[in-house]
Design an enzyme around this catalytic site. Structure first.
Site, PDB file in Angstrom:
ATOM      1  N   ASP A 253       0.638  -1.375   0.026  1.00 27.76           N
ATOM      2  CA  ASP A 253       0.038   0.046   0.111  1.00 27.76           C
ATOM      3  C   ASP A 253       0.717   1.298   0.147  1.00 27.76           C
ATOM      4  OD1 ASP A 253      -2.502  -1.100   0.022  1.00 27.76           O
ATOM      5  OD2 ASP A 253      -2.647  -1.023   2.236  1.00 27.76           O
ATOM      6  N   LYS A 275      -3.367   3.566  -3.418  1.00 24.44           N
ATOM      7  CA  LYS A 275      -3.759   4.821  -3.901  1.00 24.44           C
ATOM      8  C   LYS A 275      -2.769   5.872  -4.035  1.00 24.44           C
ATOM      9  CE  LYS A 275      -8.434   3.991  -2.534  1.00 24.44           C
ATOM     10  NZ  LYS A 275      -8.676   4.001  -0.961  1.00 24.44           N
ATOM     11  N   MET A 388      -7.577   8.667  10.026  1.00 26.26           N
ATOM     12  CA  MET A 388      -7.870   9.134   8.574  1.00 26.26           C
ATOM     13  C   MET A 388      -8.918  10.423   8.837  1.00 26.26           C
ATOM     14  SD  MET A 388      -9.065   5.734   6.429  1.00 26.26           S
ATOM     15  CE  MET A 388      -9.362   4.616   7.412  1.00 26.26           C
TER      16      MET A 388
HETATM   17  N1  SAH Z   1      -3.961  -0.304   9.225  1.00 32.49           N
HETATM   18  C1  SAH Z   1      -3.426   0.950   9.526  1.00 32.49           C
HETATM   19  C2  SAH Z   1      -4.448   2.000   9.520  1.00 32.49           C
HETATM   20  C3  SAH Z   1      -4.690   2.143   8.116  1.00 32.49           C
HETATM   21  S1  SAH Z   1      -5.974   3.602   7.754  1.00 32.49           S
HETATM   22  C4  SAH Z   1      -2.943   1.005  11.048  1.00 32.49           C
HETATM   23  O1  SAH Z   1      -3.221   0.037  11.833  1.00 32.49           O
HETATM   24  O2  SAH Z   1      -2.318   2.027  11.372  1.00 32.49           O
HETATM   25  C5  SAH Z   1      -4.922   4.903   7.375  1.00 32.49           C
HETATM   26  C6  SAH Z   1      -4.655   5.705   8.498  1.00 32.49           C
HETATM   27  O3  SAH Z   1      -3.905   5.293   9.459  1.00 32.49           O
HETATM   28  C7  SAH Z   1      -4.200   7.156   8.176  1.00 32.49           C
HETATM   29  O4  SAH Z   1      -5.019   8.176   7.516  1.00 32.49           O
HETATM   30  C8  SAH Z   1      -3.735   7.620   9.438  1.00 32.49           C
HETATM   31  O5  SAH Z   1      -4.801   8.277  10.026  1.00 32.49           O
HETATM   32  C9  SAH Z   1      -3.124   6.626  10.066  1.00 32.49           C
HETATM   33  N2  SAH Z   1      -1.754   6.368  10.160  1.00 32.49           N
HETATM   34  C10 SAH Z   1      -1.339   5.257   9.350  1.00 32.49           C
HETATM   35  N3  SAH Z   1       0.106   5.389   9.566  1.00 32.49           N
HETATM   36  C11 SAH Z   1       0.353   6.450  10.366  1.00 32.49           C
HETATM   37  C12 SAH Z   1       1.620   7.312  10.835  1.00 32.49           C
HETATM   38  N4  SAH Z   1       2.773   6.743  10.485  1.00 32.49           N
HETATM   39  N5  SAH Z   1       1.192   8.448  11.526  1.00 32.49           N
HETATM   40  C13 SAH Z   1       0.176   8.748  11.812  1.00 32.49           C
HETATM   41  N6  SAH Z   1      -1.018   8.347  11.398  1.00 32.49           N
HETATM   42  C14 SAH Z   1      -1.064   7.197  10.595  1.00 32.49           C
END
Ligand code: SAH
Length: 470
Positions: A253, A275, A388
């Site tokens: 991703d 995306k 998000m």
């Molecule tokens: N499966 C992922 C989440 C995917 S949804 C998890 O468990 O973390 C994607 C969202 O995750 C982003 O929009 C943001 O809100 C958050 N996110 C993912 N990586 C991040 C990071 N390094 N720092 C801050 N937010 C993060």
């Protein structure tokens, strides 16, 4: 290469060990771990400690006082000496004269063999040598190898050992033993065993042996649904690393960076299915279809997702799709963004009495954010983490305050957490949109709750505010 690595069977004879210090004792334990009978010579006359140690090893160790003479060495499989003085050199000469392999601890120059650093997983043993140049380097390498070898690799070898003879009788045109075992190790049986499902793996192995079918039906792949963590490659789990290192193909991703992909197998095919900004992705159905297709060609497929696959990652849908398609699938959890980001800024998501509930919510679109039932999140003891939600900060603020959450509640926005350019802003819930606007690009999390006031950025900004006031 001056020293050839070999694995020596010490159970058939005895080893002479000389010395009484910690180095000699360390060698004693190592020799015993390899099943050796040890004749232990102590240059000291007080051997009470030696006798006590020897008593632990019931009858496998004999203790003597003084320096062994030629007759004492005769018939030994090896001599190991750590007396730390001229005794060592005399013994080296004596052993050489008798053609007995000799190791003088820390003296590779006069040794005829040296001890490697050892990774010991039962039947699986890795020996690392530097020709005596740097034992510290050897130990460092050992730590690295320890970390990448699956914990159950030794038991897995023992399982294959148990069933080896069952296969010896299979004589069928086109059947290859080597290929059979390769498929066991690289395929679903190995994956199941190493992830702790040993019963299931053994049953599958028995079935495979019974039909010896794998040579014919060898197109069965496997999918690992792997959480890559929040960004820093050091936050990959060991199991994620193992999956990446055995992957033939990796579907990843936009949240997965090149430094994480770089930890995988060099010749794995890398396929981006996320995306990119301003472009539509290929869609979940297409991703599902490609996963199944890749697995059906017999490949080891890794589906790599940011954070944890089951936290706002659509991992659940992929799992069900693969299960319906009859593809063996394993889920490897990852550190979700909330945990990675909170740890990075010293923000305890729960805290005795103060924060007793943690809610992970998503607000990926305006409609999504508006649809959240904020009333369930108004309790002051609930820490709310919004995924998000960077562009929905306004809706999150109004939703929470309308539901009765105090606008003065501490709040944080953390962008690109655990990446080198991570940025955190802290303030109050009433300022959430301002905080969100100040951190730059996502991915970002919004965290609302009293515990934010315990985080490092809060404490340092408070300290700064006091400085300014003073
Ligand atoms: N499966 C992922 C989440 C995917 S949804 C998890 O468990 O973390 C994607 C969202 O995750 C982003 O929009 C943001 O809100 C958050 N996110 C993912 N990586 C991040 C990071 N390094 N720092 C801050 N937010 C993060």
């Amino acid at each position: 290469m001056r020293f050839l690595p070999v694995f020596l069977d010490l159970s058939s004879g005895h080893v002479v060990l000389v010395g009484s210090g910690p180095q000699a004792i360390a060698k004693l334990h190592l020799l015993r771990a390899a099943g050796a009978n040890v004749r232990w010579f102590s240059p000291q006359t007080d051997v009470a400690e030696e006798l006590l140690l020897a008593s632990h090893y019931a009858g496998r160790i004999g203790v003597a006082i003084g320096e062994p003479v030629e007759d004492d060495l005769a018939g030994a499989l090896a001599v190991v000496t750590a007396a730390g003085n001229e005794i060592d050199e005399r013994l080296a000469a004596r052993a050489r004269a008798l053609n007995i392999p000799v190791n003088i601890v820390d003296r590779p120059d006069i040794s005829t063999f040296i001890f490697p650093a050892v990774v010991d997983r039962g039947d699986v043993v890795v020996a690392i040598g530097t020709g005596g140049a740097s034992p510290v380097l050897a130990r460092r390498l050992r730590e690295k190898i320890e970390a990448i070898l699956p914990a159950r690799i030794g038991e897995f070898a023992a399982l294959m050992q148990r069933y080896r003879s069952h296969l010896a009788a299979v004589r069928r045109p086109g059947f290859s033993l080597r290929r059979f075992w390769e498929r066991v190790i690289d395929g679903p049986i190995g994956a199941a065993f190493l992830s702790g499902r040993s019963r299931e793996a053994e049953t599958a192995l028995i079935r495979a042996i019974e039909t010896a079918s794998m040579a014919l039906d060898d197109r069965r792949g496997v999918v690992h649904l792997v959480g890559a963590g929040p960004g820093d490659p050091d936050l990959l789990t060991l199991r994620a690393l193992h999956a990446l290192q055995s992957a033939d193909i990796v579907f990843y991703d936009e949240l997965v960076g090149s430094d994480i992909l770089g930890r995988g197998r060099r010749d794995a095919e890398l396929v981006f299915v996320g995306k990119r900004k301003g472009e539509p992705g290929i869609g979940q159905d297409e991703i599902n279809r490609r996963l199944v297709e890749a697995a059906r060609t017999g490949r080891c497929v890794v589906r790599l997702k940011g954070g944890d696959p089951f936290i706002f990652g659509r991992g659940g849908e992929e799992l069900e799709h693969l299960q319906h398609a009859g593809i063996p699938v394993h889920v490897v959890p990852g550190i979700t963004a909330a945990l990675g980001c909170a740890a990075e800024i010293g923000l305890p998501l729960t805290f005795r009495k103060e924060a007793t509930r943690l809610s992970l919510v998503t607000a990926n679109t305006a409609e999504g954010a508006a649809a959240v039932d904020w009333s369930g999140l108004s309790d002051p003891a609930t820490t709310v983490v919004v995924y998000m939600g960077l562009s929905s900060a306004e809706i999150v603020r109004s939703g929470l305050t309308a539901a009765g959450r105090d606008p003065e509640t501490p709040a944080a926005v953390i962008a690109r957490g655990t990446h080198p350019d991570a940025k955190a802003a802290v303030g109050r819930l009433r300022d959430l949109p301002k905080l969100a606007a100040s951190v730059g690009e996502g991915p970002a999390l919004l965290i609302i709750g009293d515990v934010v006031a315990r985080s490092l950025p809060w404490k340092t900004s408070e300290a700064r505010a006091i400085e300014v006031a003073a």
